[in-house]
Write an enzyme that holds these catalytic residues in place. Structure first.
Site, PDB file in Angstrom:
ATOM      1  N   GLN A 243       0.754  -1.570  -0.011  1.00  0.00           N
ATOM      2  CA  GLN A 243      -0.066   0.215   0.352  1.00  0.00           C
ATOM      3  C   GLN A 243       1.146   1.083   0.096  1.00  0.00           C
ATOM      4  O   GLN A 243       1.937   1.092   0.696  1.00  0.00           O
ATOM      5  CB  GLN A 243      -0.649  -0.249   1.500  1.00  0.00           C
ATOM      6  CG  GLN A 243      -1.931  -1.286   0.960  1.00  0.00           C
ATOM      7  CD  GLN A 243      -3.487  -1.139   0.011  1.00  0.00           C
ATOM      8  OE1 GLN A 243      -2.940   0.491  -0.369  1.00  0.00           O
ATOM      9  NE2 GLN A 243      -3.780  -2.083  -0.022  1.00  0.00           N
ATOM     10  N   TYR A 272      -5.379 -13.009  -3.843  1.00  0.00           N
ATOM     11  CA  TYR A 272      -4.269 -12.162  -4.048  1.00  0.00           C
ATOM     12  C   TYR A 272      -3.270 -11.111  -2.775  1.00  0.00           C
ATOM     13  O   TYR A 272      -3.472 -10.205  -2.719  1.00  0.00           O
ATOM     14  CB  TYR A 272      -5.153 -11.316  -4.638  1.00  0.00           C
ATOM     15  CG  TYR A 272      -6.279 -11.550  -5.637  1.00  0.00           C
ATOM     16  CD1 TYR A 272      -5.702 -11.205  -7.072  1.00  0.00           C
ATOM     17  CD2 TYR A 272      -7.127 -11.683  -5.286  1.00  0.00           C
ATOM     18  CE1 TYR A 272      -6.674 -12.039  -7.979  1.00  0.00           C
ATOM     19  CE2 TYR A 272      -9.154 -12.113  -5.538  1.00  0.00           C
ATOM     20  CZ  TYR A 272      -8.336 -11.887  -7.635  1.00  0.00           C
ATOM     21  OH  TYR A 272      -9.369 -12.859  -7.945  1.00  0.00           O
ATOM     22  N   GLU A 296      -1.100 -16.138  -4.403  1.00  0.00           N
ATOM     23  CA  GLU A 296      -0.791 -14.689  -5.402  1.00  0.00           C
ATOM     24  C   GLU A 296      -0.108 -15.701  -6.682  1.00  0.00           C
ATOM     25  O   GLU A 296       0.700 -16.723  -6.621  1.00  0.00           O
ATOM     26  CB  GLU A 296       0.406 -14.139  -4.195  1.00  0.00           C
ATOM     27  CG  GLU A 296       1.476 -13.528  -4.721  1.00  0.00           C
ATOM     28  CD  GLU A 296       0.581 -12.026  -5.601  1.00  0.00           C
ATOM     29  OE1 GLU A 296       0.552 -11.476  -6.706  1.00  0.00           O
ATOM     30  OE2 GLU A 296      -0.346 -11.555  -4.888  1.00  0.00           O
ATOM     31  N   ASP A 340      -8.481  -9.706  -2.277  1.00  0.00           N
ATOM     32  CA  ASP A 340      -7.750  -8.038  -2.116  1.00  0.00           C
ATOM     33  C   ASP A 340      -6.963  -7.978  -3.552  1.00  0.00           C
ATOM     34  O   ASP A 340      -5.892  -7.566  -4.197  1.00  0.00           O
ATOM     35  CB  ASP A 340      -6.329  -7.854  -1.225  1.00  0.00           C
ATOM     36  CG  ASP A 340      -6.294  -5.953  -1.256  1.00  0.00           C
ATOM     37  OD1 ASP A 340      -6.622  -5.195  -2.299  1.00  0.00           O
ATOM     38  OD2 ASP A 340      -4.908  -5.672  -1.157  1.00  0.00           O
ATOM     39  N   CYS A 367     -10.094  -0.920  -5.315  1.00  0.00           N
ATOM     40  CA  CYS A 367      -9.619   0.491  -4.974  1.00  0.00           C
ATOM     41  C   CYS A 367     -10.285   0.916  -6.357  1.00  0.00           C
ATOM     42  O   CYS A 367      -9.538   1.904  -6.825  1.00  0.00           O
ATOM     43  CB  CYS A 367      -8.343   0.643  -5.047  1.00  0.00           C
ATOM     44  SG  CYS A 367      -7.501  -0.817  -6.414  1.00  0.00           S
TER      45      CYS A 367
END
Length: 424
Positions: A243, A272, A296, A340, A367
């Site tokens: 982030q 993720y 991932e 995510d 997002c």
């Protein structure tokens, strides 16, 4: 044959309407929609048309404000000054708006996307993260112009606006890039990690050999960012995902953990999962008798996650796309799933694979409001309803907003309260 409409370069006096997703507001002129940047709802501005494909809409930049909205402020960055016209940096969308106004605009966008795409009326409040509007960004990517100067691209353009500073990025990181010359056409990625070390990576986008891949060269720092969040340390490849807001990892982990509430001895999925930020919190919840699966696609991120969580043997790791991993038949059914995904969202196949396993709770981090709304609609099709939504201004001065949604199974035949309100 009707001549194609092209207003490019034309200046229009416009009454600005509501905010729209993407960092602009909506106006109308002579029956056409005009998407206007650097304006605020309720203003009267003069805007110059920057793009016009000849259809029902065009794009424009405000170049003069005739009637200002109460939330308008002077931009703190000279590259966002209205006097620059089209030579404004494209990185920020709302430098001309107060912090409170920015959060109100983002809340309106999230609510509108949920209403339009998912068919849900949901009250949205965007929360401020600690640290204010400036110097929050720890990661940035700059382009290099023909003279070798680093800067940022203009909006919807490959033009590079040379920069000496970026007020939203931490000072040490910016100075490490803008204080020297680079290979023209390259890109430069900079990271300031939790220890204060600055990592600079130059990426040559025009390799010497034809068909060869871009070449990345570490210019400064070790190339391994050492981050601290939720009481743990994480190693992240300098070009890996973490982030960008200083306060986001701690805040998001706290919210995700609260929503997930994985049971002791239970099974949790972290899809993720990156370098293990959320998996660490889930592992603490399920304890030694439980299990956490981290999925991932980046093998380097999985390698980092294995090292970051080496004290949590209840965590297992799968390197591969979420779609590929969830297609396997040997996965234990989860009590809780955390996702995510990248900006494009999870999508139909992933949402279906998750809802078919019937977890008690799904925590979805997003997002992009449009992708969130689409995925919420897909969860509803799979028998889940939105029960909580937290939104954060994790990208001040830009149009981006982070949302964390909690979904739970809908009772058979029930209609969520928000839908009853909308339909009633």
């Amino acid at each position: 044959m009707t001549a194609r409409t092209d207003w490019t370069g034309r200046r229009l006096e416009l009454e600005i309407g509501p905010v729209a997703h993407g960092g602009h507001c909506v106006a109308r002129h002579e029956g056409r929609v005009v998407f206007v940047r650097h304006a605020l709802p309720g203003e009267v501005v003069v805007a110059e048309v920057t793009e016009d494909a000849g259809g029902g809409f065009c794009r424009a930049d405000a170049v003069e404000v005739r009637t200002a909205a109460p939330g308008r402020v002077d931009p703190p960055c000279p590259l966002a000054d209205m006097a620059r016209g089209r030579d404004r940096c494209g990185g920020c969308d709302w430098q001309h708006a107060s912090g409170e106004t920015q959060r109100e605009l983002k809340a309106a966008v999230v609510a509108e996307q949920l209403r339009r795409i998912a068919g849900i009326d949901w009250p949205v409040r965007v929360r401020e993260l600690p640290g204010g509007l400036l110097r929050w960004r720890t990661r940035a990517r700059l382009a290099v112009d023909r003279r070798g100067a680093a800067g940022f691209r203009a909006h919807r353009s490959h033009r590079v606006i040379a920069a000496e500073d970026c007020p939203i990025t931490v000072e040490d990181a910016v100075a490490a890039v803008t204080g020297r010359r680079w290979r023209p056409g390259a890109e430069v990625a900079v990271v300031a990690d939790s220890t204060g070390e600055v990592h600079v990576t130059a990426v040559d986008r025009k390799p010497q050999r034809r068909h060869s891949r871009p070449v990345a060269r570490q210019v400064r720092g070790s190339g391994v960012a050492r981050e601290t969040a939720a009481g743990r340390s994480f190693d992240v490849a300098a070009q890996g995902f973490w982030q960008v807001h200083r306060a986001a990892p701690d805040t998001f982990t706290e919210v995700v953990a609260r929503m997930a509430a994985a049971p002791a001895g239970g099974v949790a999925w972290d899809l993720y999962g990156g370098v293990g930020l959320f998996a660490a919190a889930l592992a603490d919840q399920v304890g030694p008798a439980g299990s956490v699966l981290l999925v991932e696609s980046s093998r380097r991120a999985v390698e980092d996650a294995v090292q970051n969580l080496r004290d949590q043997p209840q965590v297992s790791f799968r390197a591969g796309t979420v779609e590929e991993v969830l297609a396997a038949a040997d996965l234990p059914a989860p009590d809780v799933v955390v996702l995510d995904p990248p900006r494009k969202g999870a999508g139909r196949d992933v949402v279906a694979a998750v809802t078919e396993r019937r977890p008690e709770r799904i925590v979805h981090v997003a997002c992009d409001p449009a992708a969130l709304a689409r995925d919420v609609g897909l969860y509803r099709d799979g028998g889940y309803q939105l029960v909580e939504l937290e939104s954060f201004d994790a990208f001040p001065m830009t149009h981006h907003v982070e949302c964390i949604a909690l979904l739970e199974p809908a009772a058979r035949g029930s209609v969520p309260e928000v839908d009853r309100v909308r339909r009633g």
